[in-house]
Motif scaffolding. Structure first.
Motif: not given
Ligand SMILES: Cc1cc2nc3c(=O)[nH]c(=O)nc-3n(C[C@H](O)[C@H](O)[C@H](O)COP(=O)(O)O)c2cc1C
Ligand code: SF4
Ligand code: FES
Lengths: 437, 166
Positions: B91, B93, B130-135, B146
């Motif tokens: 995704s 980012t 997006c794995l919800g860890a874009c930071d 992860l």
């Protein structure tokens, strides 16, 4: 104990989870004790309505109003009824650029569960589901443990804290697909079907899971509930800097020095989030624009940096606060490639139910790929504009996925038109230079 | 053989017991379709045609209808996958932060493209939303784990023998 950052007060720097003992030592389950047997469901509802809490899943719908549509004189409320009402926590979090619910789930699972027990009590639900994306394995295990601990304490199960309120709670990992986050599609998935969204009305509040009244709320929304019940609507309203109430989980990703996620008063200026918290741009990068709240929100640019990050202000600026997690487009990333990545994502995730989305999004993705790879034609700009009009109009599609997909495209065409046109006239991407075709 | 014996020949007693436990939570058997697929996949790694037919029979639905459900969901595998599935976030980012070259690295190292499985059956490489860890982009998952802020150097180590035990 920080009262102005309620959602993250148990979040530790190392992101280790807060267990039952630590949660209770820090005042946890006080909201539950305060309400059970002392506040009627109608009192809880009034408190949430007065607080002006708006749903944190993206649309910002007032939570109290949503709950007020659940029929309360339902046969399900009669003692001994075998009809159910349902509360569902939406923990699907698959919107590109969104990483706020993960933090709340992994760091403080009990906060969510306490909020859910109180929400279920308010609407008279006797069964609750946490619908969580399968990749959140750590959170899933923590939630299951937390639910077991609640049963042991008498916070879940039959006759909670000696009242006649009973609640069963289940964690339900998804089997994948972004569309499962759309609330009616989520209900289809929970019923074991393909996750196609459903027509509204009937709204889930009246006829949702298995045709029974159902409330679907986002993780962050539900995490707010026990704080509001405990401290009252005025306290909650005072947290916000603008007319919106409470705090918000804001996030920034992209080429900033310190990407991350922070709880701040709702209405914090965008510049403050980007500069004070995200640390400004990485050296050698400039910001060209940003999506304020995930992949399905319109670009904003430099001139919007001093706006307050709240639902109404961002809405008036032509975008949406969405999930509140910003994605930064820098000056060394191709805006066409950026938009192409998003439209390809939405195209892939289309559930296939309606034609403008199923057939339109792949077409948009193809046109964007042509432009990005140097095969674009001048008339492609008109094609994209027409697609934005047809696919982007609410009402032309069965759910909000396709209109959401068109938001970064429409605003990308507006703010970065020169980049699109230059790809077409030069027959290549001026960010990559090499021609791919 | 009766229908039931026929079914048991394909599904194990354990699988049937787990599916039947799910049936208690749903008003109609087809309501447990996704759960049943996940249960059998947890035991066998993927859903073969044979498994699909057996599950459908057990739930009293047609295999075609169940296949419509199975193929809708990205994490139900209708083809065999390796012991560990690599989910590479592609995704926006992670894309900005170089997931494409990361994919190239992984492909070079393991000798597989997207959707393929290594010859030793250890890994299958799949793209993921997006794995919800874009930071912490770019990120990927290997099995349940992860991995954040992955770069060409660190990704090389992830697939070395014994990497998981470290
Ligand atoms: C395509 C699509 C995907 C969505 N994904 C999510 C999601 O992952 N999490 C979420 O909370 N809401 C998601 N939503 C919004 C939900 O439909 C719903 O509005 C929300 O869960 C309601 O919660 P709230 O009132 O607490 O905001 C999505 C909506 C659409 C159209
Ligand atoms: S807009 Fe797309 S995702 Fe939504 S119902 Fe139509 S095809 Fe499915
Ligand atoms: S874009 Fe890769 S984790 Fe969000």
């Amino acid at each position: 104990m920080s009262l102005d950052r309620p959602l993250t007060r148990n979040v530790r720097a190392d992101r280790s989870p807060t267990d039952m003992a630590a949660y209770e030592a820090n005042g946890g389950y006080q909201g539950l004790h305060a309400a059970m047997g002392k506040m009627a469901p109608a009192d809880c509802l009034k408190t949430i309505q007065d607080s002006n809490l708006r749903g944190r899943g993206g649309a910002g719908f007032p939570t109290g109003m949503k709950w007020s549509f659940v029929p309360m004189d339902d046969p399900a409320d009669a003692p001994g009824s075998n009809k159910h009402k349902y509360l569902i926590c939406n923990a699907d979090e698959m919107e590109p650029g969104t990483f706020k619910d993960r933090l709340l789930l992994e760091c403080d699972p009990h906060q969510l569960i306490e909020g859910m027990i109180l929400a279920a009590y308010t609407i008279g639900a006797d069964v609750a589901y946490i619908f969580i994306r399968a990749e959140y394995v750590v959170a899933t295990a923590l939630l299951r443990k937390a639910i077991a601990d609640c049963h042991a304490k008498g916070y879940l199960g039959t006759n909670i804290l000696g009242t006649d309120f009973s609640l069963e709670m289940h964690v339900h990992p998804s089997a994948g697909r972004y569309i499962c986050g759309e609330e009616t599609a989520l209900i289809s998935a929970l019923e074991g079907k393909r996750a196609n969204p459903r027509a509204k009305p009937p709204f889930p509040q009246v006829s949702g899971l298995w045709g029974r009244p159902t409330i679907v709320n986002n993780v962050e929304t539900l995490c707010n509930i026990h704080h509001i019940i405990e401290r009252g609507p005025q306290w909650f309203q005072d947290l916000g800097l603008t007319s919106d109430a409470g705090t918000k989980m804001y996030g920034v990703s992209g080429r900033v020095k310190n990407p991350g996620c922070w709880e701040l008063p709702i209405g914090t200026p965008i510049r403050e989030i980007l500069e004070d918290y995200a640390g400004g741009m990485e050296d050698g990068y400039k910001m060209r624009g940003f999506l304020p709240g995930g992949g399905s929100t319109d670009f904003l640019v430099e001139e919007h940096l001093d706006l307050a990050m709240d639902y109404d202000t961002i809405g008036k600026a032509g975008s949406r606060m969405g999930t509140g997690t910003m994605i930064i487009l820098d000056d060394r990333t191709c805006p066409v490639g950026f938009v192409k990545n998003l439209v390809e994502f939405f195209s892939r995730e289309s559930c296939g139910f309606c034609t403008p989305c199923r057939d339109g999004l792949p077409w948009s993705a193809q046109v964007l790929d042509d432009i990005e790879c140097g095969r674009g034609l001048p008339e492609d700009m008109d094609t994209l504009a027409r697609q934005v009009t047809f696919i982007g109009a609410m009402g032309n599609t069965h759910c909000a996925l396709a209109p959401g997909a068109m938001e970064p495209l429409a605003s990308g065409l507006k703010y970065f038109r020169d980049d699109f046109e230059r790809h077409i006239t030069e027959g290549s991407c001026h960010f990559h230079k090499e021609v791919h075709s | 053989m009766t229908m039931r014996q026929n079914l048991i020949a394909v599904l194990s007693e354990g699988e049937i017991a787990e599916i039947d436990a799910e049936l208690a939570h749903v008003p109609i058997p087809a309501g447990a379709a996704i759960d049943a697929l996940k249960i059998v996949q947890a035991h066998r790694g993927w859903i073969s045609d044979e498994s699909l037919k057996a599950i459908a029979q057990h739930l009293g639905m047609s295999a075609a209808e169940l296949d419509g459900i199975a193929t809708f969901y990205t994490l139900i595998f209708r083809r065999p996958v390796g012991e560990k599935v690599i989910l590479l976030c592609n995704s926006v980012t992670c894309w900005m932060k170089g997931c494409d070259s990361l994919q190239q690295n992984i492909s070079d190292q393991l000798g597989i493209g997207m959707g393929e499985t290594t010859a030793d059956n250890a890994y299958t490489l799949l793209p993921m939303t997006c794995l919800g860890a874009c930071d912490k982009a770019p990120v990927l998952m290997i099995g349940d784990d992860l991995h954040e802020d992955v770069d060409p150097q660190s990704v090389a180590q992830l697939f070395q023998p014994g990497a998981e035990e470290q």
